[in-house]
Write an enzyme that holds these catalytic residues in place. Structure first.
Site, PDB file in Angstrom:
ATOM      1  CE  LYS A  84     -14.539  -1.213   0.564  1.00  0.00           C
ATOM      2  NZ  LYS A  84     -13.441  -1.459   1.609  1.00  0.00           N
TER       3      LYS A  84
ATOM      4  CE  LYS B 242      -7.863  -5.942  -2.421  1.00  0.00           C
ATOM      5  NZ  LYS B 242      -8.619  -6.066  -1.191  1.00  0.00           N
TER       6      LYS B 242
ATOM      7  CE  LYS C 260      -4.459  -1.243   1.309  1.00  0.00           C
ATOM      8  NZ  LYS C 260      -5.653  -1.053   1.873  1.00  0.00           N
TER       9      LYS C 260
END
Ligand code: AQP
Length: 346
Positions: free
Chosen positions: A211, A208, A125
């Site tokens: 959101k 993946k 991330k």
């Protein structure tokens, strides 16, 4: 502690307790639904369940304040529309239970820097810009450990990506128990979701569905209209070959494989059966049928969600009541832990 569960939730001493969270970090997509929410609905029958909308986790990356409030209510509305029962389970947003952050601080004094440095999700991330990532993003797994240990959860539903964080929660619990020579925390077990594969982005089968993906065409939202679903599936990336006729053949084609997984999960049909139904046929025909299968799954939830979203007062009441129930258990844990580590509490 378990007598509190008994009083508020009709728990028995032998009950298995699960904790799980969903971040209100954007709009809920079909990956969240198939990978997590449908499982939560199934677990209700066998576990006493605590479902948290983890807004404190969400702010480890920037969230627009208005959007965060909307997303929090939307996650709750989708939970309820999908069949989670707020009277049987505890459902609340994390920031209404300050004991999560209290315990996270204590556990951050137990966790070791070397343990956190091994967390691959932080590396993914934070990417190359690690120096500029928030400290919250780095210590996110400690807050997650606090979420779980606060409620003595015996089981935690986890996907592949969260397995390492759950291991860390177990390591922290074990070290705390050893440091204070008491079995203060139950070591939680993972509940691996075997049936549903990870749902991937509609634009890139190697990422993946997420959101926070910048492309809105990468995901089907649980509030999408039928026309939006149809357009997104039409635009979904594929190759120009015919449909595969074997499982092996499907697995070499990332994007088609992902669409087959979505069909199988939404239609509750074995993937091999889907492959044989469409073997060597045109992708456009498969996409047309896939659209219908997705609409059948999404439409009833989307209708209920939109109705629930019109009643903010009701949604906020569910969150408030859930938080009150959660706090009874959380407060008890904090008092016990404070006592064990030598702190005087009121
Ligand atoms: N693509 C996915 N396929 C299957 N399951 C998924 N989950 C998320 N994406 C997929 C599962 O949904 C639950 C809630 O996830 P989360 O909100 O805690 O955070 P996440 O996993 O980071 O989800 P997103 O959608 O990718 O959000 P952002 O973009 O904010 O990071 C989890 O159980 C997760 O496994």
């Amino acid at each position: 502690m378990l007598e509190y569960y008994t009083k508020y939730l009709d728990y028995n001493m032998s009950d298995k307790v699960i904790f799980s969270g969903v971040q209100p970090s954007g709009e809920i997509h079909i990956g969240n639904y198939l990978g997590a929410i449908t499982q939560f609905v199934n677990y209700q029958a066998d576990y006493k369940s605590i479902f948290s909308i983890v807004d404190l986790h969400a702010i480890t990356v920037w969230q627009d304040p208005g959007a965060l409030k909307n997303s929090t209510r939307e996650v709750l509305a989708i939970f309820l529309a999908s069949g989670l029962d707020e009277s049987k389970n505890i459902i609340f947003n994390q920031s209404q239970v300050p004991e999560h952050t209290q315990l996270a601080w204590i556990l951050s004094c137990t966790a070791r820097v070397g343990w956190l440095n091994r967390m691959t999700q932080f590396k993914d991330k934070a990417g190359k810009n690690r120096e500029n990532a928030s400290i919250g993003l780095y210590t996110y797994p400690v807050l997650m450990a606090a979420d779980i240990l606060l409620y003595s959860a015996s089981h935690v539903p986890v996907g592949e990506d969260q397995k390492q964080h759950l291991e860390l929660a177990r390591d922290i619990a074990h070290k705390f128990n050893t440091d204070y020579n008491e079995n203060c925390f139950i070591l939680p077990e993972p509940l691996m979701n075997k049936s549903t594969t990870r749902i991937m982005s509609l634009r890139d089968g190697s990422n993946k569905m997420s959101k926070s993906d910048i492309s809105e065409y990468s995901r089907i939202l649980m509030t999408d209209s039928n026309d939006q679903i149809s357009l997104k599936i039409k635009k979904a990336k594929t190759d120009s070959l015919k449909m595969p006729d074997t499982l092996k053949g499907a697995e070499t084609r990332l994007e088609i494989n992902n669409l087959l997984n979505i069909y199988s999960a939404c239609g509750l049909i074995d993937k091999e059966e889907v492959i044989s139904k469409y073997a060597s046929r045109e992708i456009s025909l498969f996409k047309k049928d896939l659209t219908e299968v997705i609409i059948k799954t999404v439409e009833p939830i989307s209708i209920k969600t939109n109705l629930l979203l019109k009643d903010e007062t009701y949604l906020d009441k569910v969150l408030r009541e859930g938080a009150s129930k959660a706090r009874v258990i959380a407060d008890k844990t904090i008092r016990n832990i404070y006592d064990k580590i030598g702190m005087i509490s009121k």
